[in-house]
Design an enzyme around this catalytic site. Structure first.
Site, PDB file in Angstrom:
ATOM      1  N   LYS A 203       0.811  -1.216   0.000  1.00 14.86           N
ATOM      2  CA  LYS A 203       0.000   0.000   0.000  1.00 14.86           C
ATOM      3  C   LYS A 203       0.848   1.272   0.000  1.00 14.86           C
ATOM      4  CE  LYS A 203      -4.470  -1.649   1.423  1.00 14.86           C
ATOM      5  NZ  LYS A 203      -5.575  -1.581   2.384  1.00 14.86           N
ATOM      6  N   ARG A 237      -3.706  -9.799   5.138  1.00 15.58           N
ATOM      7  CA  ARG A 237      -4.138  -9.927   3.735  1.00 15.58           C
ATOM      8  C   ARG A 237      -2.982  -9.460   2.856  1.00 15.58           C
ATOM      9  NH1 ARG A 237      -6.672  -6.840  -0.270  1.00 15.58           N
ATOM     10  NH2 ARG A 237      -8.334  -7.917  -1.434  1.00 15.58           N
TER      11      ARG A 237
END
Length: 255
Positions: A203, A237
């Site tokens: 991210k 995740r």
């Protein structure tokens, strides 16, 4: 939790697995690498991503879900739509991962009679608008309060507590500073009494810290995953399953 995006436009691997056969092969590879569960998404939730219809989303999901129905790991479906939830549960999904946190009565109705697991994620706004000047007085307190309200609504609809996990929603309506605060104080969310799932892999916050472009963020993603686990995360995740499994094994062995 290994990520399989059956989309042309997801932030990390959009277009790589948008054909069903490629997505199926990728999921099978993640199973070989030691994944514990697979999360399949067919609508991008990157900042600014346009929505797709339930029919389009379902048409992308169903061939992959059908092929993986007998897989040796549970299959989670990442969707915000009640119609899609109902269809994939009928087709054998074991978990619904809702980035909107089951905010709608329709979504709670779609899942309440199932025994599937539910991931309640925090997102302020929607993907199209969530990164437009997000603001909090205390992001950790406000995220916890919002997650409490969402989980209370599910339990009021007779959903068993042991079906629920929570996700603070890194990057979903948060600035870099908000994301850092959530990771630093992740343990505080444990007071809600639910297992914590985190999605930090590749991210923007990893890129901001390291200065690395999207596909050079493995080391930073591994470090973030281990920090999250140390502070209470039960599920991470990730895109890079084999490397994450190895990192967790070494970290666990040295505790």
């Amino acid at each position: 939790m290994g990520v399989v995006n059956v989309t042309p436009d997801s932030f990390s691997d959009g277009g790589r697995f948008d054909e069903a056969h490629a997505a199926i092969r990728h999921a099978e590879r993640l199973i070989e690498e030691g994944v514990d569960l697979i999360d399949i998404g067919a609508e991008s939730t990157r900042p600014g991503a346009p929505p797709v219809s339930a029919d389009v989303e379902t048409s992308r999901l169903m061939p992959v879900l059908a092929a993986l129905r007998d897989a040796p790991v549970p299959i989670s479906i990442d969707t915000m739509k009640a119609d899609v939830m109902a269809r994939v549960l009928d087709a054998g999904a074991s978990m619904i991962n809702d980035v909107a946190g089951f905010a709608s009565a329709a979504s709670r109705e779609a899942v309440k009679t199932s025994d599937c697991a539910l991931c309640v994620m925090h997102m302020r706004g929607m993907p199209q608008t969530m990164q437009v000047q997000p603001s909090y007085d205390d992001v950790v307190v406000e995220v916890a309060d919002a997650l409490r309200a969402r989980t209370d609504a599910l339990i009021a609809d007779d959903v068993a507590r042991d079906r629920v996990v929570i996700d603070p929603g890194f990057g979903f309506g948060k600035t870099f500073e908000h994301n850092l605060a959530l990771l630093r104080r992740l343990a505080e969310l444990g007071s809600l009494g639910f297992p914590i799932l985190v999605g930090l892999s590749r991210k923007g916050m990893i890129g901001t810290i390291t200065g690395r472009p999207l596909h050079e963020r493995l080391a930073g993603s591994l470090a973030a995953a281990l920090v999250a686990i140390e502070r209470g995360a039960r599920i991470v995740r990730v895109h890079d399953v084999a490397a994450t499994v190895d990192a967790i094994r070494v970290w666990t062995a040295t505790r």
